[in-house]
Design an enzyme around this catalytic site. Structure first.
Site, PDB file in Angstrom:
ATOM      1  NE  ARG A  84       7.636  -3.747   5.783  1.00  8.67           N
ATOM      2  CZ  ARG A  84       6.345  -3.461   5.614  1.00  8.67           C
ATOM      3  NH1 ARG A  84       5.892  -3.072   4.437  1.00  8.67           N
ATOM      4  NH2 ARG A  84       5.496  -3.585   6.607  1.00  8.67           N
ATOM      5  CE  LYS A 144      -2.043  -1.004   3.942  1.00  7.52           C
ATOM      6  NZ  LYS A 144      -1.641  -2.365   4.329  1.00  7.52           N
ATOM      7  NE  ARG A 160       6.567  -1.034  10.133  1.00  3.83           N
ATOM      8  CZ  ARG A 160       5.429  -1.126   9.460  1.00  3.83           C
ATOM      9  NH1 ARG A 160       5.365  -0.694   8.212  1.00  3.83           N
ATOM     10  NH2 ARG A 160       4.363  -1.655  10.020  1.00  3.83           N
ATOM     11  NE  ARG A 168      -4.144  -1.301  10.411  1.00  3.04           N
ATOM     12  CZ  ARG A 168      -3.110  -0.871   9.690  1.00  3.04           C
ATOM     13  NH1 ARG A 168      -3.123   0.306   9.140  1.00  3.04           N
ATOM     14  NH2 ARG A 168      -2.055  -1.652   9.537  1.00  3.04           N
ATOM     15  NE  ARG A 173       2.108  -5.360  11.063  1.00  2.00           N
ATOM     16  CZ  ARG A 173       3.278  -5.374  10.400  1.00  2.00           C
ATOM     17  NH1 ARG A 173       4.341  -5.957  10.927  1.00  2.00           N
ATOM     18  NH2 ARG A 173       3.367  -4.810   9.227  1.00  2.00           N
TER      19      ARG A 173
HETATM   20  P1  ADP Z   1       1.098  -2.378   7.928  1.00  2.00           P
HETATM   21  O1  ADP Z   1       2.366  -2.623   7.181  1.00  2.00           O
HETATM   22  O2  ADP Z   1       0.805  -3.434   8.943  1.00  2.00           O
HETATM   23  O3  ADP Z   1      -0.066  -2.066   7.059  1.00  2.00           O
HETATM   24  P2  ADP Z   1       1.026   0.345   9.094  1.00  2.00           P
HETATM   25  O4  ADP Z   1       2.285   1.114   8.969  1.00  2.00           O
HETATM   26  O5  ADP Z   1      -0.129   0.756   8.254  1.00  2.00           O
HETATM   27  O6  ADP Z   1       1.439  -1.159   8.857  1.00  2.00           O
HETATM   28  O7  ADP Z   1       0.548   0.323  10.630  1.00  2.00           O
HETATM   29  C1  ADP Z   1       1.394  -0.089  11.677  1.00  2.00           C
HETATM   30  C2  ADP Z   1       0.623  -0.165  12.993  1.00  2.00           C
HETATM   31  O8  ADP Z   1       0.076   1.127  13.317  1.00  2.00           O
HETATM   32  C3  ADP Z   1      -0.601  -1.090  12.985  1.00  2.00           C
HETATM   33  O9  ADP Z   1      -0.256  -2.433  13.239  1.00  2.00           O
HETATM   34  C4  ADP Z   1      -1.447  -0.463  14.109  1.00  2.00           C
HETATM   35  O10 ADP Z   1      -0.958  -0.803  15.383  1.00  2.00           O
HETATM   36  C5  ADP Z   1      -1.218   1.017  13.917  1.00  2.00           C
HETATM   37  N1  ADP Z   1      -2.224   1.629  13.008  1.00  2.00           N
HETATM   38  C6  ADP Z   1      -1.975   2.170  11.773  1.00  2.00           C
HETATM   39  N2  ADP Z   1      -3.105   2.636  11.216  1.00  2.00           N
HETATM   40  C7  ADP Z   1      -4.106   2.391  12.108  1.00  2.00           C
HETATM   41  C8  ADP Z   1      -5.502   2.607  12.125  1.00  2.00           C
HETATM   42  N3  ADP Z   1      -6.139   3.181  11.072  1.00  2.00           N
HETATM   43  N4  ADP Z   1      -6.215   2.211  13.214  1.00  2.00           N
HETATM   44  C9  ADP Z   1      -5.611   1.642  14.271  1.00  2.00           C
HETATM   45  N5  ADP Z   1      -4.294   1.389  14.329  1.00  2.00           N
HETATM   46  C10 ADP Z   1      -3.532   1.753  13.270  1.00  2.00           C
END
Ligand code: ADP
Length: 189
Positions: free
Chosen positions: A127, A13, A135, A88, A146
Site C-alpha cells: 500500500r 476494513k 499515507r 478502538r 499500530r
Molecule cells: P488503520 O489502517 O491503521 O486501521 P485508520 O485509517 O483506521 O488506519 O486510522 C489511522 C490512525 O488514525 C490511527 O493509527 C489513529 O492514530 C487514528 N485513529 C483512527 N481511528 C481512531 C479511533 N477510533 N481512536 C483513536 N485514534 C484513531
C-alpha cells in the site's frame, strides 16, 4: 442496520466497508478518513492529530467520540452505518453503547476480519508503494507500533462484543471478493 468492521490495520476494513456501503445504502464512517481530512485542512487540531497518527498512537477518546456522536445523528445515517476504525478502545465501545441506547438504536453485527500479522506487514508495504495512495503512517516503523496498539488497546474490545453475541469472524486472508461474499451472507441471513 448498524455494523462495525473490526480488525488490525491493513486487514481490509475500509475496502469491505465501501462495498457494503454501496450495496446496502448504509453510510461508511471511517474515523481514519475523517482525521486525515482534518489533518489536510491544516488547522491547529489537524497538526496535533498528524503527529499522533504518524507515531501510530491513538487520538484521544474524547475527540473521536464527539466525532462519531455527530455523525451517527445525521440524516445520512438514518438507514444505518458501518463503523470503520471505531471503536478502538474499550472506553470507546462503552460510549458507543450508551450513545445508541439514548437513540433507541442497537448494533447488529461486529464483523471481525482475522488476518496473519506477517501478511499485514507485506500488505502495508504494498500500500505504501501504490502511487497516489501514500499515507504518512504507512511505513514499517509506524505499522509495527499500530499493530502493537491494536493488540494492547483494541483487541481487548472483542470479549465485550462476544458477551453480547455480536461477533461474526471472517477469514480476512481470502481474496477480497470472497470476503465480501461472506459478509453479505451474514447481512442477508
Ligand atoms: P488503520 O489502517 O491503521 O486501521 P485508520 O485509517 O483506521 O488506519 O486510522 C489511522 C490512525 O488514525 C490511527 O493509527 C489513529 O492514530 C487514528 N485513529 C483512527 N481511528 C481512531 C479511533 N477510533 N481512536 C483513536 N485514534 C484513531
Amino acid at each position: 442496520m448498524n455494523l462495525i468492521m473490526f480488525g488490525p490495520p491493513g486487514a481490509g476494513k475500509g475496502t469491505q466497508a465501501k462495498m457494503i456501503q454501496d450495496k446496502y445504502q448504509i453510510k461508511q464512517l471511517s474515523t481514519g478518513d475523517m482525521l486525515r481530512g482534518e489533518v489536510a485542512s491544516g488547522t491547529d487540531l489537524g497538526n496535533r492529530l498528524k503527529s499522533i497518527m504518524d507515531a501510530g498512537e491513538l487520538v484521544s477518546d474524547e475527540v473521536i467520540i464527539e466525532l462519531i456522536a455527530n455523525c451517527i445523528s445525521e440524516a445520512e445515517c438514518e438507514k444505518g452505518f458501518i463503523l470503520d476504525g471505531f471503536p478502538r478502545t474499550l472506553h470507546q465501545a462503552e460510549e458507543l453503547g450508551n450513545m445508541l441506547g439514548h437513540m433507541a438504536r442497537k448494533m447488529d453485527h461486529v464483523i471481525v476480519l482475522e488476518v496473519d500479522e506477517d501478511a499485514l506487514v507485506e500488505r502495508i508495504r504494498g500500500r505504501a508503494g501504490e502511487a497516489g495512495e501514500t499515507r504518512s503512517d504507512d511505513n514499517e516503523e509506524t505499522l509495527i507500533n499500530r499493530l502493537k496498539v491494536y493488540n494492547d488497546q483494541t483487541a481487548p474490545i472483542l470479549p465485550y462484543y462476544e458477551e453480547r453475541g455480536l461477533l461474526r469472524k471472517i477469514d480476512g486472508m481470502l481474496p477480497i471478493n470472497e470476503v465480501t461474499a461472506k459478509i453479505e451472507a451474514i447481512l442477508d441471513a
